[in-house]
Design a protein around this motif. Structure first.
Motif, mmCIF file in Angstrom:
data_model
loop_
_atom_site.group_PDB
_atom_site.id
_atom_site.type_symbol
_atom_site.label_atom_id
_atom_site.label_comp_id
_atom_site.label_asym_id
_atom_site.label_seq_id
_atom_site.Cartn_x
_atom_site.Cartn_y
_atom_site.Cartn_z
ATOM 1 N N GLU A 150 32.524 -12.030 -28.451
ATOM 2 C CA GLU A 150 32.964 -12.922 -28.825
ATOM 3 C C GLU A 150 33.030 -13.373 -30.542
ATOM 4 N N ASP A 151 31.574 -13.020 -30.666
ATOM 5 C CA ASP A 151 31.436 -12.841 -32.413
ATOM 6 C C ASP A 151 31.668 -12.434 -33.247
ATOM 7 N N VAL A 152 31.549 -10.737 -32.517
ATOM 8 C CA VAL A 152 31.920 -9.427 -33.608
ATOM 9 C C VAL A 152 33.091 -9.972 -34.162
ATOM 10 N N VAL A 211 17.119 -3.478 -40.719
ATOM 11 C CA VAL A 211 15.803 -4.612 -41.693
ATOM 12 C C VAL A 211 16.518 -6.250 -40.964
ATOM 13 N N LYS A 212 15.888 -6.905 -39.936
ATOM 14 C CA LYS A 212 16.362 -8.370 -39.896
ATOM 15 C C LYS A 212 15.340 -9.598 -40.383
ATOM 16 N N CYS A 213 17.258 -10.238 -40.787
ATOM 17 C CA CYS A 213 16.807 -11.279 -42.313
ATOM 18 C C CYS A 213 16.933 -12.308 -41.138
ATOM 19 N N ILE A 214 18.194 -12.400 -40.247
ATOM 20 C CA ILE A 214 18.962 -13.893 -39.432
ATOM 21 C C ILE A 214 18.045 -13.875 -38.306
ATOM 22 N N PRO A 215 16.776 -14.938 -38.108
ATOM 23 C CA PRO A 215 16.675 -15.586 -36.819
ATOM 24 C C PRO A 215 17.158 -15.506 -35.771
ATOM 25 N N SER A 216 16.652 -14.935 -34.472
ATOM 26 C CA SER A 216 17.034 -14.372 -33.027
ATOM 27 C C SER A 216 16.923 -15.730 -32.662
ATOM 28 N N GLU A 217 18.297 -15.454 -30.988
ATOM 29 C CA GLU A 217 18.351 -16.011 -30.261
ATOM 30 C C GLU A 217 18.380 -17.833 -30.665
ATOM 31 N N ALA A 218 19.766 -17.752 -32.055
ATOM 32 C CA ALA A 218 18.952 -18.838 -32.870
ATOM 33 C C ALA A 218 20.729 -19.680 -33.273
ATOM 34 N N GLY A 219 21.491 -19.373 -32.660
ATOM 35 C CA GLY A 219 23.080 -19.646 -32.452
ATOM 36 C C GLY A 219 23.801 -19.120 -34.738
ATOM 37 N N LEU A 220 23.039 -18.415 -34.425
ATOM 38 C CA LEU A 220 23.815 -17.893 -36.223
ATOM 39 C C LEU A 220 24.392 -16.134 -36.363
ATOM 40 N N GLY A 221 24.510 -15.790 -34.511
ATOM 41 C CA GLY A 221 25.302 -14.838 -34.491
ATOM 42 C C GLY A 221 24.495 -13.401 -35.054
ATOM 43 N N GLY A 222 22.807 -13.108 -34.952
ATOM 44 C CA GLY A 222 22.570 -12.209 -35.931
ATOM 45 C C GLY A 222 23.145 -10.454 -35.063
ATOM 46 N N GLY A 223 22.944 -11.109 -33.447
ATOM 47 C CA GLY A 223 23.194 -9.870 -32.879
ATOM 48 C C GLY A 223 24.554 -9.670 -32.787
ATOM 49 N N SER A 224 25.322 -9.704 -33.299
ATOM 50 C CA SER A 224 26.962 -9.946 -33.038
ATOM 51 C C SER A 224 26.635 -8.985 -34.517
ATOM 52 N N ALA A 225 26.975 -9.738 -35.861
ATOM 53 C CA ALA A 225 26.677 -9.507 -37.143
ATOM 54 C C ALA A 225 26.940 -8.278 -37.502
ATOM 55 N N GLY A 244 26.306 -22.570 -32.933
ATOM 56 C CA GLY A 244 26.129 -22.433 -32.387
ATOM 57 C C GLY A 244 26.037 -22.724 -31.153
ATOM 58 N N SER A 245 25.412 -22.176 -30.159
ATOM 59 C CA SER A 245 25.202 -22.702 -29.032
ATOM 60 C C SER A 245 23.538 -22.964 -28.639
ATOM 61 N N GLY A 246 22.795 -23.155 -31.160
ATOM 62 C CA GLY A 246 21.443 -23.615 -31.120
ATOM 63 C C GLY A 246 21.061 -22.071 -30.973
ATOM 64 N N ARG A 303 11.965 -9.922 -30.903
ATOM 65 C CA ARG A 303 12.589 -10.321 -29.789
ATOM 66 C C ARG A 303 13.999 -10.144 -29.873
ATOM 67 N N VAL A 304 13.902 -8.603 -30.493
ATOM 68 C CA VAL A 304 15.428 -7.638 -30.294
ATOM 69 C C VAL A 304 15.081 -6.707 -29.891
ATOM 70 N N PRO A 305 15.693 -6.141 -28.032
ATOM 71 C CA PRO A 305 16.098 -4.923 -28.102
ATOM 72 C C PRO A 305 15.202 -3.281 -28.871
ATOM 73 N N HIS A 306 14.695 -2.631 -29.119
ATOM 74 C CA HIS A 306 14.973 -1.462 -30.010
ATOM 75 C C HIS A 306 15.921 0.011 -28.979
ATOM 76 N N LEU A 346 22.887 -4.595 -29.886
ATOM 77 C CA LEU A 346 24.225 -4.474 -30.000
ATOM 78 C C LEU A 346 24.409 -3.105 -30.577
ATOM 79 N N VAL A 347 23.507 -2.525 -31.526
ATOM 80 C CA VAL A 347 24.232 -2.128 -32.685
ATOM 81 C C VAL A 347 24.248 -0.811 -32.403
ATOM 82 N N ILE A 348 23.251 -0.219 -31.283
ATOM 83 C CA ILE A 348 24.036 0.942 -30.275
ATOM 84 C C ILE A 348 25.293 1.113 -29.846
HETATM 85 P P1 ATP Z 1 25.257 -16.399 -30.147
HETATM 86 O O1 ATP Z 1 25.183 -17.335 -31.331
HETATM 87 O O2 ATP Z 1 25.940 -15.328 -30.691
HETATM 88 O O3 ATP Z 1 24.536 -16.387 -29.390
HETATM 89 P P2 ATP Z 1 22.345 -16.337 -31.017
HETATM 90 O O4 ATP Z 1 22.147 -15.915 -33.067
HETATM 91 O O5 ATP Z 1 21.942 -17.172 -30.756
HETATM 92 O O6 ATP Z 1 23.769 -15.609 -30.533
HETATM 93 P P3 ATP Z 1 21.264 -12.952 -31.643
HETATM 94 O O7 ATP Z 1 20.113 -13.071 -32.293
HETATM 95 O O8 ATP Z 1 22.561 -12.813 -31.479
HETATM 96 O O9 ATP Z 1 21.522 -14.740 -30.530
HETATM 97 O O10 ATP Z 1 20.641 -13.269 -29.604
HETATM 98 C C1 ATP Z 1 21.233 -12.853 -28.666
HETATM 99 C C2 ATP Z 1 20.405 -11.948 -27.833
HETATM 100 O O11 ATP Z 1 21.400 -10.378 -28.008
HETATM 101 C C3 ATP Z 1 19.125 -12.003 -27.528
HETATM 102 O O12 ATP Z 1 18.872 -11.962 -26.355
HETATM 103 C C4 ATP Z 1 18.197 -10.402 -28.337
HETATM 104 O O13 ATP Z 1 17.857 -10.271 -27.694
HETATM 105 C C5 ATP Z 1 19.936 -9.748 -28.397
HETATM 106 N N1 ATP Z 1 19.983 -8.600 -29.058
HETATM 107 C C6 ATP Z 1 20.605 -7.469 -28.909
HETATM 108 N N2 ATP Z 1 20.784 -6.931 -30.460
HETATM 109 C C7 ATP Z 1 20.571 -7.408 -30.836
HETATM 110 C C8 ATP Z 1 20.773 -7.145 -32.623
HETATM 111 N N3 ATP Z 1 20.882 -6.309 -32.919
HETATM 112 N N4 ATP Z 1 19.740 -8.475 -32.819
HETATM 113 C C9 ATP Z 1 19.336 -9.902 -32.260
HETATM 114 N N5 ATP Z 1 19.743 -9.596 -31.373
HETATM 115 C C10 ATP Z 1 20.342 -9.137 -30.426
#
Ligand code: ATP
Length: 313
Positions: A143-145, A98-112, A265-267, A67-70, A75-77
């Protein structure tokens, strides 16, 4: 791929949850007035950075990697390109995330991950930017970075406003996190929030008093069980409109005996506060029985932000 024998660095970065979010009306600059509490928790992504003349390149594995762009949308690039332009170097790097933080989950994974990239590149390129300079750059990515640079606990005041760091007295918050099958888009949640505001005409004045309440709460210096009534997220209602299962998800925590249940977060992750590690184990087992969740995990906070695990020269 031509990889040169230059140093390699491995960093870990935590997820966050938000013990409180207060949202105000949309401002003229297109952003919402917002006051939110951040807490870094013990759930970590790992980023290894090595030199690569063909870079920047990225490989993503682990939780939700599909679910994360390669590519350069990751956001790393984005973070590496931004720092490279700022300090005047070529971003000739390879990133292994290596991801352990679920994506689009409101846990800020991409920002982290973006914060980890900023700190790692700053070290590899010997750019010597201070933590506060990195936070300024981080605010341009999202904003979360900035929060993830140092982690622990802080209050955010929204778009490009500096974080307020919270002093902590060593209290441990133990969480069970339930990640529903369906994620939520931050943009959609805020749009739904605006349409609810229009219907209910909740105004600036009410927001300002709720925001003051957030600023006055002793977030870091009080046992979490004394703050249960303060654990609230204004984005819960719009999120439930978009994802009705969220009501069931939050209810699962209350029925299982959580001290408090709130969306992060926003869920769509639901965070359930436990009394102790033992209680968290029991809660997790109970919550796992609910089919609304795709993942249930435990984590505690607050923890520090990006940490260098290893440097190999
Ligand atoms: P937020 O609460 O900041 O909105 P989130 O935790 O709900 O974040 P993220 O996992 O950060 O959601 O993903 C948000 C979007 O960012 C997704 O559409 C995802 O494809 C994109 N994204 C870009 N880079 C990353 C990354 N390194 N890890 C996860 N998602 C990423």
């Amino acid at each position: 791929m031509a990889v040169s024998p230059l140093p390699t660095i491995t960093l870990q970065v935590p997820a966050k949850i938000n013990p409180q979010i207060r949202v105000g009306p949309l401002q003229q600059d297109g952003y919402h007035d917002i006051t939110l509490v951040y807490q870094a928790i013990s759930l970590y992504d790992t980023l290894t950075i090595s030199h690569n003349l063909d870079g920047p390149t990225i490989q993503v594995t682990g939780m939700d990697s599909d679910r994360v762009p390669h590519d350069e949308r990751n956001l790393v690039i984005k973070a590496a390109n931004m720092l490279a332009a700022h300090v005047g170097v070529e971003p000739q790097l390879h990133f292994e995330l290596v991801k352990c933080i679920p994506s689009e989950a409101g846990l800020g994974g991409g920002s982290a991950d973006a914060a980890a990239a900023l700190i790692g590149c700053n070290i590899l390129w010997k750019s010597n930017l201070t933590s506060s300079e990195l936070m300024d750059l981080a605010a341009h990515i999202g904003e979360d970075v900035p929060f993830f640079i140092e982690g622990i606990m802080a209050i955010g005041l929204g778009h490009k406003k500096p974080l307020i760091k919270l002093e902590t007295a060593g209290y441990k918050w133990i969480w069970v996190l339930g990640v529903p099958h369906q994620g939520l888009s931050t943009k959609a949640v805020f749009q739904e929030y605006d349409s609810i505001l229009e219907r209910t005409s909740t105004g600036e004045e009410e927001y300002l008093s709720r925001r003051q309440g957030c600023l006055d709460t002793p977030w870091g210096s009080c046992p979490p069980e004394e703050l249960i009534d303060d654990l609230e997220n204004d984005l819960e209602l719009p999120s439930m409109q978009l994802l009705p299962d969220l009501r069931i998800a939050l209810g699962a925590g209350s029925s299982a005996g959580a001290l408090a249940s709130l969306m992060s977060g926003s869920g769509s992750t639901c965070a359930f506060l436990a009394e102790s590690e033992e209680h968290a184990k029991i809660l997790k087992e109970e919550i796992q029985k609910n089919e609304v969740f795709r993942e249930v995990m435990t984590a505690s906070g607050p923890v520090r932000g990006v940490k260098v695990l290893e440097t190999v020269s």
